[in-house]
Design a protein around this motif. Sequence first.
Motif, PDB file in Angstrom:
ATOM      1  N   CYS A 112      15.162 -25.589  -6.768  1.00 13.84           N
ATOM      2  CA  CYS A 112      13.982 -24.864  -6.377  1.00 13.84           C
ATOM      3  C   CYS A 112      14.200 -23.786  -6.977  1.00 13.84           C
ATOM      4  CB  CYS A 112      13.852 -24.462  -4.626  1.00 13.84           C
ATOM      5  SG  CYS A 112      14.965 -23.936  -4.007  1.00 13.84           S
ATOM      6  N   LYS A 113      13.330 -22.884  -6.986  1.00 11.66           N
ATOM      7  CA  LYS A 113      12.955 -21.804  -8.015  1.00 11.66           C
ATOM      8  C   LYS A 113      12.514 -21.231  -7.151  1.00 11.66           C
ATOM      9  CE  LYS A 113      12.764 -19.826 -12.638  1.00 11.66           C
ATOM     10  NZ  LYS A 113      11.754 -20.230 -13.998  1.00 11.66           N
ATOM     11  N   HIS A 114      12.066 -19.398  -7.104  1.00  8.23           N
ATOM     12  CA  HIS A 114      12.072 -18.529  -6.313  1.00  8.23           C
ATOM     13  C   HIS A 114      12.154 -17.105  -6.159  1.00  8.23           C
ATOM     14  CE1 HIS A 114      15.820 -19.101  -3.849  1.00  8.23           C
ATOM     15  NE2 HIS A 114      16.411 -18.013  -3.277  1.00  8.23           N
ATOM     16  N   LEU A 115      11.281 -16.327  -5.069  1.00  7.97           N
ATOM     17  CA  LEU A 115      11.481 -15.260  -5.202  1.00  7.97           C
ATOM     18  C   LEU A 115      11.051 -14.479  -4.784  1.00  7.97           C
ATOM     19  CD1 LEU A 115      11.966 -11.695  -6.863  1.00  7.97           C
ATOM     20  CD2 LEU A 115       9.721 -12.254  -8.344  1.00  7.97           C
ATOM     21  N   ILE A 116      11.750 -14.182  -3.258  1.00  5.08           N
ATOM     22  CA  ILE A 116      10.784 -13.577  -1.975  1.00  5.08           C
ATOM     23  C   ILE A 116      10.671 -11.941  -2.020  1.00  5.08           C
ATOM     24  CG2 ILE A 116      10.810 -13.443   0.410  1.00  5.08           C
ATOM     25  CD1 ILE A 116      12.609 -16.326  -0.331  1.00  5.08           C
ATOM     26  N   ASP A 117       9.902 -11.546  -2.257  1.00  8.40           N
ATOM     27  CA  ASP A 117       9.556  -9.570  -2.115  1.00  8.40           C
ATOM     28  C   ASP A 117       8.613  -9.459  -0.372  1.00  8.40           C
ATOM     29  OD1 ASP A 117      10.840  -9.812  -4.040  1.00  8.40           O
ATOM     30  OD2 ASP A 117       9.654  -9.322  -5.816  1.00  8.40           O
ATOM     31  N   LEU A 118       9.499  -8.711  -0.316  1.00 10.00           N
ATOM     32  CA  LEU A 118       8.997  -8.593   1.531  1.00 10.00           C
ATOM     33  C   LEU A 118       8.743  -6.607   1.630  1.00 10.00           C
ATOM     34  CD1 LEU A 118      11.069 -10.208   4.092  1.00 10.00           C
ATOM     35  CD2 LEU A 118       8.817 -11.230   2.987  1.00 10.00           C
ATOM     36  N   HIS A 119       7.606  -5.764   2.088  1.00 10.63           N
ATOM     37  CA  HIS A 119       7.202  -4.635   2.158  1.00 10.63           C
ATOM     38  C   HIS A 119       6.821  -4.967   3.623  1.00 10.63           C
ATOM     39  CE1 HIS A 119       4.183  -1.680   1.711  1.00 10.63           C
ATOM     40  NE2 HIS A 119       5.878  -0.970   2.229  1.00 10.63           N
ATOM     41  N   LEU A 120       7.938  -4.663   4.287  1.00  9.62           N
ATOM     42  CA  LEU A 120       8.401  -4.510   5.794  1.00  9.62           C
ATOM     43  C   LEU A 120       8.139  -2.623   6.046  1.00  9.62           C
ATOM     44  CD1 LEU A 120       9.601  -6.111   7.928  1.00  9.62           C
ATOM     45  CD2 LEU A 120      11.954  -5.283   7.693  1.00  9.62           C
ATOM     46  N   ILE A 121       7.584  -2.659   6.714  1.00 17.88           N
ATOM     47  CA  ILE A 121       6.502  -1.768   7.849  1.00 17.88           C
ATOM     48  C   ILE A 121       6.944  -1.279   8.838  1.00 17.88           C
ATOM     49  CG2 ILE A 121       5.016   0.393   8.065  1.00 17.88           C
ATOM     50  CD1 ILE A 121       3.581  -1.390   5.221  1.00 17.88           C
ATOM     51  N   LEU A 122       8.045  -0.907   9.662  1.00 19.27           N
ATOM     52  CA  LEU A 122       8.509  -0.757  10.536  1.00 19.27           C
ATOM     53  C   LEU A 122       8.335   0.533  11.333  1.00 19.27           C
ATOM     54  CD1 LEU A 122      12.564  -1.547  10.201  1.00 19.27           C
ATOM     55  CD2 LEU A 122      10.630  -3.184  10.894  1.00 19.27           C
ATOM     56  N   VAL A 123       7.693   0.507  12.871  1.00 17.44           N
ATOM     57  CA  VAL A 123       6.710   1.484  13.150  1.00 17.44           C
ATOM     58  C   VAL A 123       7.460   2.475  14.094  1.00 17.44           C
ATOM     59  CG1 VAL A 123       4.225   2.618  14.543  1.00 17.44           C
ATOM     60  CG2 VAL A 123       4.430   1.163  12.072  1.00 17.44           C
ATOM     61  N   VAL A 124       7.299   3.218  14.413  1.00 13.58           N
ATOM     62  CA  VAL A 124       8.079   3.686  15.806  1.00 13.58           C
ATOM     63  C   VAL A 124       6.840   4.127  17.353  1.00 13.58           C
ATOM     64  CG1 VAL A 124       9.266   5.247  17.051  1.00 13.58           C
ATOM     65  CG2 VAL A 124       9.639   5.339  15.149  1.00 13.58           C
ATOM     66  N   LYS A 125       7.247   3.381  18.451  1.00 12.64           N
ATOM     67  CA  LYS A 125       5.983   3.067  19.569  1.00 12.64           C
ATOM     68  C   LYS A 125       5.284   4.331  19.580  1.00 12.64           C
ATOM     69  CE  LYS A 125       6.301   1.012  24.363  1.00 12.64           C
ATOM     70  NZ  LYS A 125       7.353   0.890  24.793  1.00 12.64           N
ATOM     71  N   TYR A 126       4.181   3.652  20.478  1.00 12.70           N
ATOM     72  CA  TYR A 126       3.401   4.373  20.414  1.00 12.70           C
ATOM     73  C   TYR A 126       3.094   5.959  19.173  1.00 12.70           C
ATOM     74  CZ  TYR A 126       3.898   2.821  24.800  1.00 12.70           C
ATOM     75  OH  TYR A 126       3.860   2.446  25.995  1.00 12.70           O
ATOM     76  N   ARG A 127       4.249   5.353  18.184  1.00 12.17           N
ATOM     77  CA  ARG A 127       3.821   6.456  17.149  1.00 12.17           C
ATOM     78  C   ARG A 127       4.149   7.971  17.447  1.00 12.17           C
ATOM     79  NH1 ARG A 127       1.485   3.698  12.358  1.00 12.17           N
ATOM     80  NH2 ARG A 127       1.197   5.654  11.550  1.00 12.17           N
ATOM     81  N   LYS A 128       5.217   8.057  17.982  1.00  8.64           N
ATOM     82  CA  LYS A 128       5.445   9.185  18.021  1.00  8.64           C
ATOM     83  C   LYS A 128       6.550   9.677  16.938  1.00  8.64           C
ATOM     84  CE  LYS A 128       6.895   9.167  23.261  1.00  8.64           C
ATOM     85  NZ  LYS A 128       7.261   9.055  24.056  1.00  8.64           N
ATOM     86  N   GLN A 129       6.641  10.878  16.341  1.00  5.20           N
ATOM     87  CA  GLN A 129       7.311  11.559  14.675  1.00  5.20           C
ATOM     88  C   GLN A 129       8.995  11.305  15.588  1.00  5.20           C
ATOM     89  OE1 GLN A 129       4.665  14.488  13.733  1.00  5.20           O
ATOM     90  NE2 GLN A 129       2.980  13.409  13.654  1.00  5.20           N
ATOM     91  N   LEU A 130       9.271  10.623  15.814  1.00  8.34           N
ATOM     92  CA  LEU A 130      11.162  10.794  15.882  1.00  8.34           C
ATOM     93  C   LEU A 130      11.633  10.718  14.538  1.00  8.34           C
ATOM     94  CD1 LEU A 130      11.173   8.076  18.387  1.00  8.34           C
ATOM     95  CD2 LEU A 130      10.820  10.639  18.718  1.00  8.34           C
ATOM     96  N   LEU A 131      11.315  10.372  13.674  1.00  6.01           N
ATOM     97  CA  LEU A 131      12.441  10.280  11.812  1.00  6.01           C
ATOM     98  C   LEU A 131      12.016  11.343  11.655  1.00  6.01           C
ATOM     99  CD1 LEU A 131      11.940   6.496  11.926  1.00  6.01           C
ATOM    100  CD2 LEU A 131      13.145   7.314  12.907  1.00  6.01           C
ATOM    101  N   PHE A 132      12.471  12.370  11.849  1.00  4.02           N
ATOM    102  CA  PHE A 132      12.633  13.335  10.946  1.00  4.02           C
ATOM    103  C   PHE A 132      13.994  14.057  10.774  1.00  4.02           C
ATOM    104  CE2 PHE A 132      11.534  14.733  14.794  1.00  4.02           C
ATOM    105  CZ  PHE A 132      12.384  15.689  15.410  1.00  4.02           C
ATOM    106  N   GLY A 133      14.716  14.947   9.432  1.00  3.77           N
ATOM    107  CA  GLY A 133      15.616  15.593   9.620  1.00  3.77           C
ATOM    108  C   GLY A 133      16.608  14.434   9.633  1.00  3.77           C
TER     109      GLY A 133
END
Length: 85
Positions: free
Chosen positions: A9-30
């Motif tokens: 077989c021959k394959h190319l698997i690229d994934l664009h993964l988006i992980l979102v914080v619950k309730y879109r709280k702004q926790l991922l700063f700094g």
Amino acid sequence: MEYQTNSHCKHLIDLHLILVVKYRKQLLFGDMGEFVKQAVLDISDSSDFSVEEIEVDKEHIHILLIIYSLKIKALRVHKPINYVL
């Protein structure tokens, strides 16, 4: 990005993964955003995928992954199922 080739077989698997914080709280700063980014990169070092790009925003993470090995296991049925109507 190049195609991966196995024996049949021959394959190319690229994934664009988006992980979102619950309730879109702004926790991922700094430092928290950098910690999550480094954790994903550390996991990719010991796995069958690599991270092409990773961007961290305040409430979500975008990750572009490339999966190298294609491992699919067949489902075996040990005992046939008899349906009674």
